[in-house]
Design an enzyme around this catalytic site. Structure first.
Site, PDB file in Angstrom:
ATOM      1  N   TYR A  80      12.289  32.937  52.832  1.00 25.85           N
ATOM      2  CA  TYR A  80      11.236  32.241  53.588  1.00 25.85           C
ATOM      3  C   TYR A  80      11.726  30.863  54.004  1.00 25.85           C
ATOM      4  O   TYR A  80      11.501  30.429  55.125  1.00 25.85           O
ATOM      5  CB  TYR A  80       9.962  32.108  52.745  1.00 25.85           C
ATOM      6  CG  TYR A  80       8.817  31.539  53.561  1.00 25.85           C
ATOM      7  CD1 TYR A  80       7.945  32.382  54.248  1.00 25.85           C
ATOM      8  CD2 TYR A  80       8.635  30.158  53.684  1.00 25.85           C
ATOM      9  CE1 TYR A  80       6.923  31.872  55.031  1.00 25.85           C
ATOM     10  CE2 TYR A  80       7.616  29.643  54.466  1.00 25.85           C
ATOM     11  CZ  TYR A  80       6.761  30.495  55.129  1.00 25.85           C
ATOM     12  OH  TYR A  80       5.761  29.986  55.910  1.00 25.85           O
ATOM     13  N   THR A 110       6.343  28.015  85.298  1.00 29.73           N
ATOM     14  CA  THR A 110       4.962  28.429  84.968  1.00 29.73           C
ATOM     15  C   THR A 110       4.506  27.994  83.568  1.00 29.73           C
ATOM     16  O   THR A 110       3.531  27.253  83.425  1.00 29.73           O
ATOM     17  CB  THR A 110       4.842  29.955  85.105  1.00 29.73           C
ATOM     18  OG1 THR A 110       5.871  30.563  84.315  1.00 29.73           O
ATOM     19  CG2 THR A 110       5.001  30.391  86.557  1.00 29.73           C
ATOM     20  N   LYS A 140      17.384  34.091  77.354  1.00 25.27           N
ATOM     21  CA  LYS A 140      18.207  34.061  78.572  1.00 25.27           C
ATOM     22  C   LYS A 140      19.675  33.809  78.206  1.00 25.27           C
ATOM     23  O   LYS A 140      20.295  34.683  77.637  1.00 25.27           O
ATOM     24  CB  LYS A 140      17.659  32.984  79.531  1.00 25.27           C
ATOM     25  CG  LYS A 140      16.402  33.440  80.289  1.00 25.27           C
ATOM     26  CD  LYS A 140      15.155  33.315  79.470  1.00 25.27           C
ATOM     27  CE  LYS A 140      13.898  33.359  80.297  1.00 25.27           C
ATOM     28  NZ  LYS A 140      12.688  33.222  79.458  1.00 25.27           N
ATOM     29  N   PHE A 168      -0.358  35.327  87.109  1.00 23.81           N
ATOM     30  CA  PHE A 168       0.574  36.338  87.623  1.00 23.81           C
ATOM     31  C   PHE A 168       0.866  37.450  86.625  1.00 23.81           C
ATOM     32  O   PHE A 168       1.174  38.566  87.005  1.00 23.81           O
ATOM     33  CB  PHE A 168       1.898  35.669  88.047  1.00 23.81           C
ATOM     34  CG  PHE A 168       2.548  34.890  86.941  1.00 23.81           C
ATOM     35  CD1 PHE A 168       2.164  33.599  86.662  1.00 23.81           C
ATOM     36  CD2 PHE A 168       3.538  35.461  86.157  1.00 23.81           C
ATOM     37  CE1 PHE A 168       2.749  32.882  85.625  1.00 23.81           C
ATOM     38  CE2 PHE A 168       4.140  34.775  85.126  1.00 23.81           C
ATOM     39  CZ  PHE A 168       3.733  33.478  84.854  1.00 23.81           C
TER      40      PHE A 168
HETATM   41  N1  F0G Z   1      11.770  27.843  81.018  1.00 28.74           N
HETATM   42  C1  F0G Z   1      12.337  28.633  81.945  1.00 28.74           C
HETATM   43  C2  F0G Z   1      13.209  28.025  82.994  1.00 28.74           C
HETATM   44  C3  F0G Z   1      12.094  30.018  81.920  1.00 28.74           C
HETATM   45  O1  F0G Z   1      12.651  30.784  82.836  1.00 28.74           O
HETATM   46  C4  F0G Z   1      11.260  30.553  80.903  1.00 28.74           C
HETATM   47  C5  F0G Z   1      10.944  31.975  80.890  1.00 28.74           C
HETATM   48  C6  F0G Z   1      10.695  29.683  79.971  1.00 28.74           C
HETATM   49  C7  F0G Z   1      10.997  28.332  80.052  1.00 28.74           C
HETATM   50  C8  F0G Z   1       9.776  30.165  78.901  1.00 28.74           C
HETATM   51  O2  F0G Z   1      10.472  30.859  77.943  1.00 28.74           O
HETATM   52  O3  F0G Z   1       9.611  33.212  78.111  1.00 28.74           O
HETATM   53  O4  F0G Z   1      10.874  32.417  76.119  1.00 28.74           O
HETATM   54  O5  F0G Z   1       8.579  31.642  76.514  1.00 28.74           O
HETATM   55  N2  F0G Z   1      11.168  32.732  81.869  1.00 28.74           N
HETATM   56  C9  F0G Z   1      10.951  34.153  81.950  1.00 28.74           C
HETATM   57  C10 F0G Z   1      11.313  34.627  83.327  1.00 28.74           C
HETATM   58  C11 F0G Z   1       9.624  34.620  81.498  1.00 28.74           C
HETATM   59  O6  F0G Z   1      11.086  35.820  83.611  1.00 28.74           O
HETATM   60  O7  F0G Z   1      11.845  33.850  84.113  1.00 28.74           O
HETATM   61  P1  F0G Z   1       9.838  32.109  77.134  1.00 28.74           P
END
Ligand code: F0G
Length: 440
Positions: free
Chosen positions: A54, A107, A240, A431
């Site tokens: 943990y 977003t 990513k 979206f």
């Molecule tokens: N910042 C960027 C530039 C992103 O592309 C994403 C997620 C996030 C933050 C948030 O990260 O999904 O781990 O909570 N992008 C995905 C996309 C959802 O399809 O571009 P997360």
């Protein structure tokens, strides 16, 4: 494989929203590069070394060391994914009435800034809003725009500059080293910290290596470290660049802020040495980071995106240029020049593409942009795009060919759709779950 009838029925059931289609009804899935990459043998081997204590798991310390080594940040607060880190950062740094400048919105990032009571102000260069502008670093901050915001609100109302590299909503576009250096100078003058959205910062480093004078002989690894050195911390979606299916982190150089973050993470994510990840997940991410900074990996990864983009350009299909790091973005306005933005050209195009071949893409236009939190009115972004996002180490060149052929089919189809009407609009990040019916 799917049939046209199957796809028509799946799309209707999904309310013409590609997020609501079941993956088993998808032939080639280019919805996102988020959590969809394939882990390597080295990462899977690491999964077997999960220390599921943990508190104080060895995998946590390995991840902390890895982030320090490659990104250079002092403190590591793990989270379940990127938006978990955005939430913690916004809550510990931002108060109602604050202003957060950033190089185009993302977003979830903007959602958490607004949720903490701040107003987001876009300070990206104008070229970023033009899909045809060939600027090599379309993610750059416009220093005049940033200085105007700094002068107007000052350090008391600006908790930090939100710097994304690469910029997802602009088409996966990079920020140059020269720009981040200048941004650092300006922020020092006004005593404003810089928080990096490091989600695709390794891809950004690759573009610097390829395009910026003086960097062609440096490794992606060294460029990444230098880039991060101009910032004070960062949020990360491990799904990513770091090549894992789930996970994220918040990194901070400031001791006091890190203490606040460590305290808050226990409320929303988990103890500060796991933050919503299992030990094995943290190990896979540490190993994924090591692999992600290899020059050959980046060349192959971005090379595949460029292969698809160049094929489409050769066939005269309107896409965002230059081609981005993680995706090719179709310019829906030029697919359907007569369609009003209120009829959702990009949402329509994503639906048409799925109907044609079962290729799943994502809208990045007016639906994603959502509404102004104060007035409740729709944002009308200049960019009305469909993103063909390439997962890492998953698809072959043949999949890119099939995708390109389907895009060509949709582009050259003389029967143009009339657009869509939104029949269900969720309150937050609409979206993901909105539903539509076709017009006409
Ligand atoms: N910042 C960027 C530039 C992103 O592309 C994403 C997620 C996030 C933050 C948030 O990260 O999904 O781990 O909570 N992008 C995905 C996309 C959802 O399809 O571009 P997360």
């Amino acid at each position: 494989m799917t049939t046209p009838e199957m796809r028509r029925s799946a799309l209707e059931q999904a309310g013409y929203n590609t997020f609501l289609i079941r993956s088993e009804d998808v032939y080639i899935d280019l919805l996102t590069d988020s959590g969809t990459s394939a882990m390597s043998d080295y990462q899977w081997a690491g999964m077997m070394l999960g220390d599921e204590a943990y508190a104080g798991s060895r995998n946590y310390y390995n991840l902390e060391n890895t982030v320090r080594k490659y990104y250079g940040y002092k403190h590591l607060i793990p989270t379940h994914q990127g938006r978990g880190a955005e939430h913690i950062l916004s809550q510990i740094s931002t108060k109602p009435g604050d202003v957060v400048p950033g190089n185009m919105y993302f977003t979830t990032t903007r959602y958490h800034q607004e949720h903490a009571g701040a107003k987001f102000v876009d300070v990206i260069i104008d070229e970023a809003h033009d899909p045809t502008a060939l600027h090599p670093f379309k993610g750059n901050v416009n220093l005049n725009k940033l200085e105007a915001v700094c002068k107007e609100y000052g350090k008391d109302r600006i908790p930090y500059l939100s710097l994304a590299a690469t910029v997802n909503m602009a088409g996966g576009q990079p920020v140059s080293m020269e720009n981040v250096r200048q941004v650092r100078k300006l922020c020092d003058k006004y005593e404003i910290p810089i928080m990096l959205d490091a989600t695709r910062a390794v891809e950004n480093a690759y573009f610097i290596q390829q395009r910026e004078e003086g960097y062609s002989h440096k490794s992606v690894e060294d460029i990444l470290k230098e880039f991060c050195s101009y910032t004070d911390g960062g949020t990360m979606s491990g799904k990513k660049d770091p090549l894992v299916n789930i996970g994220g982190w918040l990194s901070l150089n400031d001791d006091g802020l890190a203490e606040k973050a460590r305290n808050m993470v226990v409320v929303y994510e988990g103890l500060h040495t796991y933050g919503g990840m299992s030990g094995r997940d943290m190990e896979a991410m540490a190993r994924g980071i090591e692999e992600s900074v290899e020059d050959d990996h980046m060349r192959a990864r971005i090379g595949q995106v460029e292969y698809l983009g160049e094929l489409l350009l050769e066939w005269g299909i309107p896409i965002v240029q230059p081609i981005g790091g993680h995706a090719v973005y179709l310019d829906a306005r030029r697919f359907y020049p007569d369609m009003a933005q209120d009829q959702f050209p990009a949402q329509t195009l994503a639906a048409e593409l799925y109907l044609d071949s079962g290729v799943r893409a994502m809208e990045r236009g007016i639906v994603s942009a959502g509404r102004d939190v104060v007035t409740g009115k729709n944002h009308y972004p200049k960019l009305e795009l469909v993103r063909l996002t390439i997962p890492r180490r998953v698809y072959t060149q043949a999949h890119m060919d099939v995708t390109a052929e389907s895009v060509l089919n949709v582009y050259s189809n003389p029967k143009k759709p009339k657009g869509l009407q939104m029949v269900y609009e969720p309150e937050y990040l609409r979206f993901f779950q909105a539903r539509f019916t076709p017009l006409g």
